[in-house]
Design a protein around this motif. Structure first.
Motif, PDB file in Angstrom:
ATOM      1  N   ASP A  87      49.739  25.457 123.865  1.00 21.07           N
ATOM      2  CA  ASP A  87      51.085  25.568 123.312  1.00 21.07           C
ATOM      3  C   ASP A  87      51.054  25.483 121.791  1.00 21.07           C
ATOM      4  N   ALA A  88      50.242  24.550 121.282  1.00 22.71           N
ATOM      5  CA  ALA A  88      50.147  24.385 119.837  1.00 22.71           C
ATOM      6  C   ALA A  88      49.528  25.625 119.182  1.00 22.71           C
ATOM      7  N   GLU A  89      48.519  26.205 119.843  1.00 24.90           N
ATOM      8  CA  GLU A  89      47.895  27.412 119.324  1.00 24.90           C
ATOM      9  C   GLU A  89      48.884  28.564 119.279  1.00 24.90           C
ATOM     10  N   ILE A  90      49.715  28.648 120.313  1.00 24.58           N
ATOM     11  CA  ILE A  90      50.726  29.706 120.341  1.00 24.58           C
ATOM     12  C   ILE A  90      51.668  29.552 119.153  1.00 24.58           C
ATOM     13  N   ALA A  91      52.046  28.312 118.863  1.00 24.48           N
ATOM     14  CA  ALA A  91      52.929  28.070 117.718  1.00 24.48           C
ATOM     15  C   ALA A  91      52.236  28.465 116.421  1.00 24.48           C
ATOM     16  N   ARG A  92      50.968  28.058 116.285  1.00 23.73           N
ATOM     17  CA  ARG A  92      50.223  28.368 115.060  1.00 23.73           C
ATOM     18  C   ARG A  92      50.071  29.873 114.869  1.00 23.73           C
ATOM     19  N   LEU A  93      49.697  30.567 115.950  1.00 18.17           N
ATOM     20  CA  LEU A  93      49.464  32.009 115.841  1.00 18.17           C
ATOM     21  C   LEU A  93      50.774  32.771 115.627  1.00 18.17           C
ATOM     22  N   SER A  94      51.850  32.275 116.228  1.00 15.12           N
ATOM     23  CA  SER A  94      53.151  32.927 116.010  1.00 15.12           C
ATOM     24  C   SER A  94      53.539  32.847 114.550  1.00 15.12           C
ATOM     25  N   GLU A  95      53.308  31.665 113.977  1.00 13.45           N
ATOM     26  CA  GLU A  95      53.616  31.471 112.564  1.00 13.45           C
ATOM     27  C   GLU A  95      52.759  32.401 111.695  1.00 13.45           C
ATOM     28  N   LEU A  96      51.468  32.468 112.030  1.00 13.26           N
ATOM     29  CA  LEU A  96      50.555  33.342 111.290  1.00 13.26           C
ATOM     30  C   LEU A  96      51.017  34.796 111.390  1.00 13.26           C
ATOM     31  N   ARG A  97      51.419  35.180 112.593  1.00 11.85           N
ATOM     32  CA  ARG A  97      51.882  36.550 112.802  1.00 11.85           C
ATOM     33  C   ARG A  97      53.105  36.839 111.942  1.00 11.85           C
ATOM     34  N   GLU A  98      54.009  35.876 111.940  1.00 15.31           N
ATOM     35  CA  GLU A  98      55.234  36.028 111.154  1.00 15.31           C
ATOM     36  C   GLU A  98      54.896  36.195 109.673  1.00 15.31           C
ATOM     37  N   SER A  99      53.970  35.357 109.185  1.00 19.74           N
ATOM     38  CA  SER A  99      53.651  35.394 107.764  1.00 19.74           C
ATOM     39  C   SER A  99      52.911  36.684 107.393  1.00 19.74           C
ATOM     40  N   LEU A 100      52.237  37.298 108.375  1.00 21.61           N
ATOM     41  CA  LEU A 100      51.512  38.534 108.095  1.00 21.61           C
ATOM     42  C   LEU A 100      52.416  39.761 108.135  1.00 21.61           C
ATOM     43  N   THR A 101      53.368  39.744 109.049  1.00 18.97           N
ATOM     44  CA  THR A 101      54.215  40.932 109.190  1.00 18.97           C
ATOM     45  C   THR A 101      55.501  40.828 108.387  1.00 18.97           C
ATOM     46  N   GLY A 116      58.241  40.077 109.489  1.00 18.40           N
ATOM     47  CA  GLY A 116      59.299  40.655 110.306  1.00 18.40           C
ATOM     48  C   GLY A 116      59.239  42.168 110.457  1.00 18.40           C
ATOM     49  N   ARG A 117      58.408  42.818 109.623  1.00 17.57           N
ATOM     50  CA  ARG A 117      58.282  44.280 109.697  1.00 17.57           C
ATOM     51  C   ARG A 117      57.701  44.729 111.038  1.00 17.57           C
ATOM     52  N   ALA A 118      57.976  45.956 111.415  1.00 17.29           N
ATOM     53  CA  ALA A 118      57.257  46.572 112.529  1.00 17.29           C
ATOM     54  C   ALA A 118      55.944  47.113 111.988  1.00 17.29           C
ATOM     55  N   VAL A 119      54.958  47.254 112.850  1.00 20.53           N
ATOM     56  CA  VAL A 119      53.636  47.674 112.384  1.00 20.53           C
ATOM     57  C   VAL A 119      53.208  48.949 113.107  1.00 20.53           C
ATOM     58  N   ASN A 120      52.820  49.936 112.343  1.00 20.46           N
ATOM     59  CA  ASN A 120      52.344  51.200 112.929  1.00 20.46           C
ATOM     60  C   ASN A 120      50.832  51.203 113.079  1.00 20.46           C
ATOM     61  N   PRO A 121      50.338  52.036 113.995  1.00 19.44           N
ATOM     62  CA  PRO A 121      48.890  52.168 114.170  1.00 19.44           C
ATOM     63  C   PRO A 121      48.197  52.630 112.896  1.00 19.44           C
ATOM     64  N   SER A 122      48.918  53.317 112.027  1.00 18.46           N
ATOM     65  CA  SER A 122      48.299  53.775 110.785  1.00 18.46           C
ATOM     66  C   SER A 122      48.151  52.609 109.798  1.00 18.46           C
ATOM     67  N   ASP A 123      48.882  51.534 110.034  1.00 18.99           N
ATOM     68  CA  ASP A 123      48.840  50.356 109.174  1.00 18.99           C
ATOM     69  C   ASP A 123      47.447  49.717 109.209  1.00 18.99           C
ATOM     70  N   GLU A 124      47.030  49.247 108.061  1.00 18.38           N
ATOM     71  CA  GLU A 124      45.693  48.638 107.994  1.00 18.38           C
ATOM     72  C   GLU A 124      45.613  47.374 108.850  1.00 18.38           C
ATOM     73  N   ALA A 125      46.756  46.677 108.981  1.00 15.56           N
ATOM     74  CA  ALA A 125      46.771  45.402 109.694  1.00 15.56           C
ATOM     75  C   ALA A 125      46.928  45.573 111.199  1.00 15.56           C
ATOM     76  N   PHE A 126      47.065  46.810 111.663  1.00 19.20           N
ATOM     77  CA  PHE A 126      47.391  47.036 113.074  1.00 19.20           C
ATOM     78  C   PHE A 126      46.436  46.337 114.035  1.00 19.20           C
ATOM     79  N   PHE A 127      45.135  46.542 113.855  1.00 18.89           N
ATOM     80  CA  PHE A 127      44.188  45.988 114.823  1.00 18.89           C
ATOM     81  C   PHE A 127      43.991  44.483 114.645  1.00 18.89           C
TER      82      PHE A 127
END
Lengths: 182, 182
Positions: free
Chosen positions: A128-142, A144-155
DNA sequence: CAGGCCATGTAAGACGTTACATGATTTT
DNA sequence: AAAATCATGTAACGTCTTACATGGCCTG
């Protein structure tokens, strides 16, 4: 080129992968590591620096600039890019799957049932804690934007999503084992 | 006793764990390994034999009988059982999570999109095959019986179920990444 | 008595962890 | 001037892989 040993060479690859995005020093890589690949392939400072020297000796990277305090900025070479592509397309010689956590599950019968139950609850809570940490990381990386496959961060984000699903699975699994314990 | 290094020592633990179920030789352990712990912590013949010697030197196991062809049957000692319990209750110093497969996902942007797609399809197919293999293994271990928590095989089967869920998750994840690729 | 299985071992080298060492530059 | 940060490196040791080596026992 690398001898008959160790087709895997994953830290070597992780370093090459980061350098494929642009030149950087060992110190830079250490910091970039922490917010990206360290989640899938952690490495220590010591190991990274010696790996950079080996890569440089092997001609897969080269020093592109010398800065203050002896800072060595590396850039990837054509040989380095070729090696990266070779590795990415060679999943067959990955190192085998190992999990100390699962080995521990195997041996959980050695301790009293109540203690085993507590351990499984701890695993679920950790997930559960890892999910919270990774969700936060995801938020800080995106942001809130949507990400396209052409985006460098996609994979990178795809790998992050794998982590989210993995931990969700693990929490569910742990709780189902607890249920069967009674 | 083991010096300040490497609190993890997982192969050592896997061997001790198998010996906790009864005396066996290195050769026996190798075979038992393949159908149980090798799925979570693989080891080679060479490594296992030298680990048995180290365990013996450290007094965690002892030779209980000598058979034909120099066969050495080992049994776990009280110190060995104590060490097992210590390790099982110390999840905090497990080695960190590493996955070459996820590192590869990070780098999938380096190859053409169509090739990346093919790779992800391969991952999904591999997971499907693992699910089939593990289901078969589960069937052969339980013989259709239900398993109680008091059963010796309970936690081994729990680990196996983890593997089934992991691969199901991975197949779903890979296919969802493929979907987003278009 | 040949071939297969039982049974254990050594050695070289790559990889990873931990601890320690060293010095330059920037900030306060 | 002291402290924090930048920046790289060495050494010891444990772990894992790969390849090779050795010989005893059992069955056909």
């Amino acid at each position: 080129m690398w001898g008959p040993y160790y087709a895997a060479m994953s830290l070597r690859i992780a370093a090459l992968g980061l350098l494929s995005e642009g030149p950087a020093s060992g110190y830079d890589l250490l910091k970039h590591f922490e917010e990206s690949m360290a989640n899938v392939w952690p490495a220590t400072q010591s190991q990274l620096y010696s790996e950079l020297n080996k890569l440089s000796d092997g001609g897969l990277i080269e020093v592109s600039a010398i800065g203050p305090r002896g800072r060595k900025e590396y850039q990837i070479t054509d040989d380095g890019r070729a090696e990266l592509v070779r590795w990415v397309t060679s999943p067959q010689d990955d190192p085998p799957f190992r999990s100390a956590a699962l080995l521990r599950v195997f041996l959980l019968g050695l301790i009293p049932a109540e203690q085993a139950r507590t351990h499984l609850e701890g695993m679920a809570a950790h997930s559960d804690a890892e999910i919270a940490r990774l969700s936060e990381l995801r938020e800080s990386l995106t942001c809130g934007r949507a990400v396209n496959p052409s985006d460098e961060a996609f994979f990178g984000l795809a790998a992050l999503d794998y982590g989210l699903r993995l931990n969700a699975m693990q929490a569910q699994w742990a709780r189902s084992v607890i249920d069967h314990l009674e």
